[in-house]
Scaffold this active site. Structure first.
Site, mmCIF file in Angstrom:
data_model
loop_
_atom_site.group_PDB
_atom_site.id
_atom_site.type_symbol
_atom_site.label_atom_id
_atom_site.label_comp_id
_atom_site.label_asym_id
_atom_site.label_seq_id
_atom_site.Cartn_x
_atom_site.Cartn_y
_atom_site.Cartn_z
ATOM 1 N N LYS A 183 -6.954 12.586 -2.914
ATOM 2 C CA LYS A 183 -6.347 11.293 -3.257
ATOM 3 C C LYS A 183 -5.172 11.555 -4.198
ATOM 4 O O LYS A 183 -5.367 11.859 -5.373
ATOM 5 C CB LYS A 183 -7.348 10.365 -3.950
ATOM 6 C CG LYS A 183 -6.775 8.950 -4.073
ATOM 7 C CD LYS A 183 -7.265 8.199 -5.262
ATOM 8 C CE LYS A 183 -6.478 8.406 -6.510
ATOM 9 N NZ LYS A 183 -5.081 7.954 -6.478
ATOM 10 N N GLU A 258 -8.376 19.057 -15.256
ATOM 11 C CA GLU A 258 -7.121 19.499 -15.882
ATOM 12 C C GLU A 258 -6.509 18.264 -16.511
ATOM 13 O O GLU A 258 -6.011 17.385 -15.801
ATOM 14 C CB GLU A 258 -6.170 20.063 -14.817
ATOM 15 C CG GLU A 258 -6.604 21.372 -14.220
ATOM 16 C CD GLU A 258 -6.540 22.530 -15.206
ATOM 17 O OE1 GLU A 258 -5.773 22.465 -16.179
ATOM 18 O OE2 GLU A 258 -7.294 23.492 -15.010
ATOM 19 N N CYS A 297 2.563 18.158 -18.393
ATOM 20 C CA CYS A 297 1.344 18.280 -19.210
ATOM 21 C C CYS A 297 1.528 19.310 -20.315
ATOM 22 O O CYS A 297 0.968 19.185 -21.394
ATOM 23 C CB CYS A 297 0.156 18.628 -18.330
ATOM 24 S SG CYS A 297 0.448 20.047 -17.281
ATOM 25 N N GLU A 400 -0.492 12.238 -26.567
ATOM 26 C CA GLU A 400 0.435 12.698 -25.529
ATOM 27 C C GLU A 400 1.396 11.554 -25.184
ATOM 28 O O GLU A 400 0.964 10.513 -24.703
ATOM 29 C CB GLU A 400 -0.379 13.097 -24.294
ATOM 30 C CG GLU A 400 0.429 13.743 -23.220
ATOM 31 C CD GLU A 400 -0.412 14.070 -21.991
ATOM 32 O OE1 GLU A 400 -1.277 13.268 -21.623
ATOM 33 O OE2 GLU A 400 -0.176 15.136 -21.394
HETATM 34 P P1 NAD Z 1 -3.892 9.317 -14.497
HETATM 35 O O1 NAD Z 1 -5.116 9.790 -15.194
HETATM 36 O O2 NAD Z 1 -3.438 7.934 -14.731
HETATM 37 O O3 NAD Z 1 -4.049 9.466 -12.930
HETATM 38 C C1 NAD Z 1 -4.364 10.707 -12.326
HETATM 39 C C2 NAD Z 1 -5.062 10.438 -11.019
HETATM 40 O O4 NAD Z 1 -6.339 9.869 -11.302
HETATM 41 C C3 NAD Z 1 -4.350 9.442 -10.108
HETATM 42 O O5 NAD Z 1 -4.479 9.843 -8.781
HETATM 43 C C4 NAD Z 1 -5.111 8.155 -10.361
HETATM 44 O O6 NAD Z 1 -5.049 7.248 -9.295
HETATM 45 C C5 NAD Z 1 -6.516 8.688 -10.541
HETATM 46 N N1 NAD Z 1 -7.440 7.820 -11.283
HETATM 47 C C6 NAD Z 1 -7.153 6.898 -12.225
HETATM 48 N N2 NAD Z 1 -8.295 6.314 -12.660
HETATM 49 C C7 NAD Z 1 -9.319 6.881 -11.991
HETATM 50 C C8 NAD Z 1 -10.735 6.705 -11.994
HETATM 51 N N3 NAD Z 1 -11.338 5.809 -12.774
HETATM 52 N N4 NAD Z 1 -11.487 7.483 -11.172
HETATM 53 C C9 NAD Z 1 -10.897 8.416 -10.378
HETATM 54 N N5 NAD Z 1 -9.566 8.596 -10.310
HETATM 55 C C10 NAD Z 1 -8.776 7.853 -11.117
HETATM 56 O O7 NAD Z 1 -2.751 10.380 -14.855
HETATM 57 P P2 NAD Z 1 -1.227 10.333 -14.422
HETATM 58 O O8 NAD Z 1 -0.582 9.288 -15.297
HETATM 59 O O9 NAD Z 1 -1.092 10.237 -12.957
HETATM 60 O O10 NAD Z 1 -0.742 11.794 -14.832
HETATM 61 C C11 NAD Z 1 -0.374 12.116 -16.107
HETATM 62 C C12 NAD Z 1 -1.490 12.865 -16.815
HETATM 63 O O11 NAD Z 1 -1.850 14.021 -16.070
HETATM 64 C C13 NAD Z 1 -1.052 13.371 -18.163
HETATM 65 O O12 NAD Z 1 -2.080 13.168 -19.110
HETATM 66 C C14 NAD Z 1 -0.840 14.860 -17.922
HETATM 67 O O13 NAD Z 1 -0.945 15.643 -19.067
HETATM 68 C C15 NAD Z 1 -1.905 15.153 -16.920
HETATM 69 N N6 NAD Z 1 -1.601 16.394 -16.191
HETATM 70 C C16 NAD Z 1 -2.300 17.531 -16.504
HETATM 71 C C17 NAD Z 1 -2.002 18.735 -15.870
HETATM 72 C C18 NAD Z 1 -2.729 20.005 -16.226
HETATM 73 O O14 NAD Z 1 -2.520 21.007 -15.558
HETATM 74 N N7 NAD Z 1 -3.576 20.033 -17.234
HETATM 75 C C19 NAD Z 1 -0.999 18.764 -14.887
HETATM 76 C C20 NAD Z 1 -0.316 17.596 -14.590
HETATM 77 C C21 NAD Z 1 -0.629 16.410 -15.248
#
Ligand code: NAD
Length: 506
Positions: A183, A258, A297, A400
Site C-alpha cells: 500500500k 522504519e 527521514c 521532526e
Molecule cells: P505517514 O505515517 O503519515 O504515512 C506512511 C504510510 O502509512 C502511508 O502509506 C499512510 O497511508 C499509512 N498509514 C497512515 N496511517 C495508518 C494506519 N493507521 N495504519 C496503517 N497505515 C497507515 O508518513 P508520511 O507522512 O507518508 O511519511 C513521512 C514519515 O515517514 C516521516 O516521519 C519520515 O521520517 C518517515 N520516513 C522514514 C524513513 C526511514 O527509513 N526511517 C524513510 C522515509 C520516511
C-alpha cells in the site's frame, strides 16, 4: 509502463494478476505539488480491496510456485526488473518528480537506487545459499538450518521516497520467496503502481505482487491487522507506526518499522580551519537540511556547531540558503521543489512560528516565496529557513519538522556536543565534522544513531543496514539484515541411525 498507459480508467489495484477498480468504485485525484492541480487518477481502495489482495497473495504463497522457485531463478527475475527500471529511468524519474515534488534529477537518482536495490538483493540471496550445516558433534546426525520465506508480507510506504522505500521491501521479500501486498502513500502512489507493472512484465507469477492504492486508516490498518498476513513492514511517521505495531502485536505477526528521525549534524571548529574545510562543511550542512525541501527521514535539520565558528558558519549558511533556486521540480535547473502537500507546508509554518515565539532568531527564509514563472502561486512552496539561537527545549528542535527548516544550537566541549546530539527520542542518523581522526572515532562511537557519517551527510550503501535506534524504528532494511527480515529460519535435524532413547522404562 507502456502496457499500463494503454489501460483505460483508474485501475491501480492489482490483485491475483488482474488490474482492478476499487470495490466501491471510488477514485482519487493525484495532485502536482507545484501547482496543486490534478494530473492523474487512481482507485481509492478500502478494506474490501485489501482483503481481496491478501487472499490473492495468500493463495500464491500457499499453492503457487514462487516460494519454491530456485534461488537462481528468483535472482534472475530481480535482475530483469533492474533492467526494466534502467529502460524506464527517464519516465519513472519524471513521474516521481511530479508526484513527490522533488527535482527531476533527484527523481532519476532515486530510480538508479531502486535498480541497485534489486541487483543487490539478487546477488545477496545467491551468495547466502540455501542455509548452513550445523556441526551436531556426531557423524550420526545431519543438522542444517535452512532459510524459508515468511509468507504473505504487507508493506506500507511513505510519500517522500515512494519507489525507493518500496524497493527496500519488495526486492528482499521477492528474493526470499515471499508474496506481498503493498500500500503506497495515498498521495504519491504512481511509481509504485508502475513498478508492479514491471514485475508482471518481468514474468512474476500472478498473485505474488499485489498493490492496493488507498488511505492508511482503511487499507493500511486492514493490512496490519489482517490474519492472513505474516509480516508487516512499515515506513512512515511515529504515530501511524505505533498503530501498525499495535495491530501487528494483536495478531502476532512480525513487524518491521522504519520511522522518523531528528538528525544532528555536529560541526567542530577544527573542520572549518581551512577555507576548503569550511566550504565543504557549509555546503554539506545545506544539503543535509534542504535536499527534497527537508522531507527526508535522515534530514540534518539540527545543526550543532562549535561556539567559536558559529557566527561565520551560520552567516554563510544563511547566505547560501537564500540563493537556493525554488521551483517546479520538473524544470531543469531548479534546486528545490515544493512541499508535498498543503498540510505539510502548514505543519512547517507552525514549527517555524513556534520556534520564533520561543526565542529563535530568523537568519533566512521563514516565509512562502514570491510566485514566479517556475513557481506557480498555487504550489506548496516554502523558503529554506535557518533558525539561529535555538535550544533543545524548543518544539522545532525536539520534533521532526519534515520541511526545509534548519535549527542551530551551539556547544563548547566534545562532551556537550555528544550530549546534545543524543538528546532525542529518535536515533536514525547523525554526522560529525572534524579534522581530528581520534575525535571522529570517539564521537561516532558515542552517537546513539543507526547511521553515523564522519565528514559526510546522507550517503547510504545497499550493502549496509539502514534503520534506527530508539523511536526511529524496529529492525533494519538493506544489507544482510534487510534480507533476514523476510526469512524464517528452520532447523532440520536428521538422525541417521535412529534408536530408542529409553527415557521411560516402558
Ligand atoms: P505517514 O505515517 O503519515 O504515512 C506512511 C504510510 O502509512 C502511508 O502509506 C499512510 O497511508 C499509512 N498509514 C497512515 N496511517 C495508518 C494506519 N493507521 N495504519 C496503517 N497505515 C497507515 O508518513 P508520511 O507522512 O507518508 O511519511 C513521512 C514519515 O515517514 C516521516 O516521519 C519520515 O521520517 C518517515 N520516513 C522514514 C524513513 C526511514 O527509513 N526511517 C524513510 C522515509 C520516511
Amino acid at each position: 509502463m507502456a502496457a499500463r498507459a494503454e489501460r483505460p480508467g483508474p485501475q491501480s489495484i492489482h490483485a491475483g494478476g488482474e488490474w482492478l477498480d476499487a470495490a466501491s468504485g471510488a477514485t482519487r485525484d493525484i495532485l502536482d505539488p507545484a501547482d496543486a492541480k490534478p494530473f492523474a487518477v487512481v482507485a481509492e481502495g478500502d478494506e474490501r480491496d485489501a482483503d481481496l489482495a491478501v487472499a490473492a497473495a495468500r493463495q500464491a504463497f500457499d499453492e503457487g510456485t514462487w516460494p519454491r522457485t530456485p534461488v537462481a531463478e528468483r535472482a534472475a527475475l530481480l535482475r530483469r526488473v533492474a533492467g526494466l527500471l534502467v529502460r524506464d529511468r527517464e519516465e519513472l524519474g519524471l513521474l516521481e518528480s511530479r508526484d513527490a515534488g522533488k527535482t527531476v534529477e533527484e527523481g532519476r537518482v532515486d530510480i538508479d537506487c531502486v535498480a541497485d536495490a534489486f541487483r543487490y538483493f539478487a546477488d545477496l540471496v545467491v551468495a547466502e545459499g540455501a542455509g548452513r550445516v550445523v556441526d551436531a558433534g556426531s557423524d550420526e546426525i545431519h543438522s542444517v538450518v535452512v532459510h524459508e520465506p515468511v509468507g504473505v508480507c504487507a508493506m506500507i510506504t511513505p510519500w517522500n521516497y515512494p519507489l525507493l522505500q518500496a524497493s527496500w521491501k519488495i526486492a528482499p521479500a521477492l528474493a526470499a520467496g515471499n508474496t506481498f501486498v503493498i500500500k503506497p502513500s495515498e498521495i504519491t502512489p504512481l511509481t509504485t503502481v508502475a513498478l508492479i507493472g514491471l514485475l508482471v512484465e518481468a514474468g512474476l507469477p500472478a498473485g505474488v505482487a499485489n498493490i492496493v492504492t488507498g488511505p492508511g486508516h482503511s487499507v493500511g490498518a486492514r493490512l496490519a491487522e489482517h490474519p492472513g498476513v505474516d509480516l508487516v513492514s512499515f515506513t512512515g511517521g511515529l504515530l501511524s507506526g505505533t498503530k501498525v505495531a499495535q495491530a501487528a502485536a494483536l495478531t502476532v505477526k512480525k513487524a518491521a518499522l522504519e520511522l522518523g528521525g531528528k538528525n544532528p549534524n555536529v560541526v567542530f571548529a577544527d573542520a572549518c580551519a581551512t577555507e576548503e574545510g569550511f566550504d565543504t562543511a557549509v555546503d554539506q550542512a545545506l544539503n543535509a537540511a534542504f535536499i527534497h525541501s527537508g522531507q527526508v527521514c535522515s534530514a540534518g535539520g539540527r545543526l550543532i556547531v562549535e561556539e567559536s565558528v558559529r557566527e561565520r558558519f551560520v552567516a554563510e549558511l544563511a547566505r547560501r540558503a537564500q540563493r537556493i533556486r525554488l521551483g517546479r521540480g520538473t524544470e531543469e535547473g531548479v534546486e528545490c521543489g515544493p512541499l508535498v502537500s498543503e498540510q505539510q507546508r502548514a505543519r512547517t509554518e507552525a514549527y517555524v512560528a513556534s520556534a520564533l515565539a520561543e526565542g529563535a532568531v530568523l537568519r533566512a527564509g521563514g516565509k512562502r516565496p514570491e510566485p514566479s514563472a517556475e513557481r506557480p502561486a498555487t504550489g506548496w512552496f516554502y523558503e529554506p529557513t535557518v533558525l539561529d539561537e535555538c535550544h533543545r527545549g524548543m518544539k522545532a528542535v525536539r520534533e521532526e519538522v519534515f520541511g526545509p527548516v534548519l535549527t542551530v544550537e551551539t556547544f563548547r566541549t566534545e562532551d556537550e556536543a555528544v550530549t546534545l546530539a543524543n538528546d532525542t527520542e529518535y536515533g536514525l542518523a547523525g554526522a560529525v565534522w572534524t579534522a581530528d581522526a581520534g575525535r571522529a572515532r570517539r564521537v561516532a562511537g558515542r552517537l546513539r544513531h543507526g547511521t553515523v557519517w564522519i565528514n559526510d551527510f546522507h550517503p547510504y550503501l545497499p550493502q549496509a543496514e539502514w534503520g534506527g535506534f530508539g523511536k526511529s524504528g524496529v529492525g533494519r532494511e538493506l544489507g544482510p539484515a534487510g534480507l533476514a527480515e523476510y526469512r524464517e529460519s528452520k532447523h532440520v535435524y536428521q538422525n541417521l541411525a535412529p534408536r530408542p532413547v529409553r527415557w521411560f522404562a516402558g
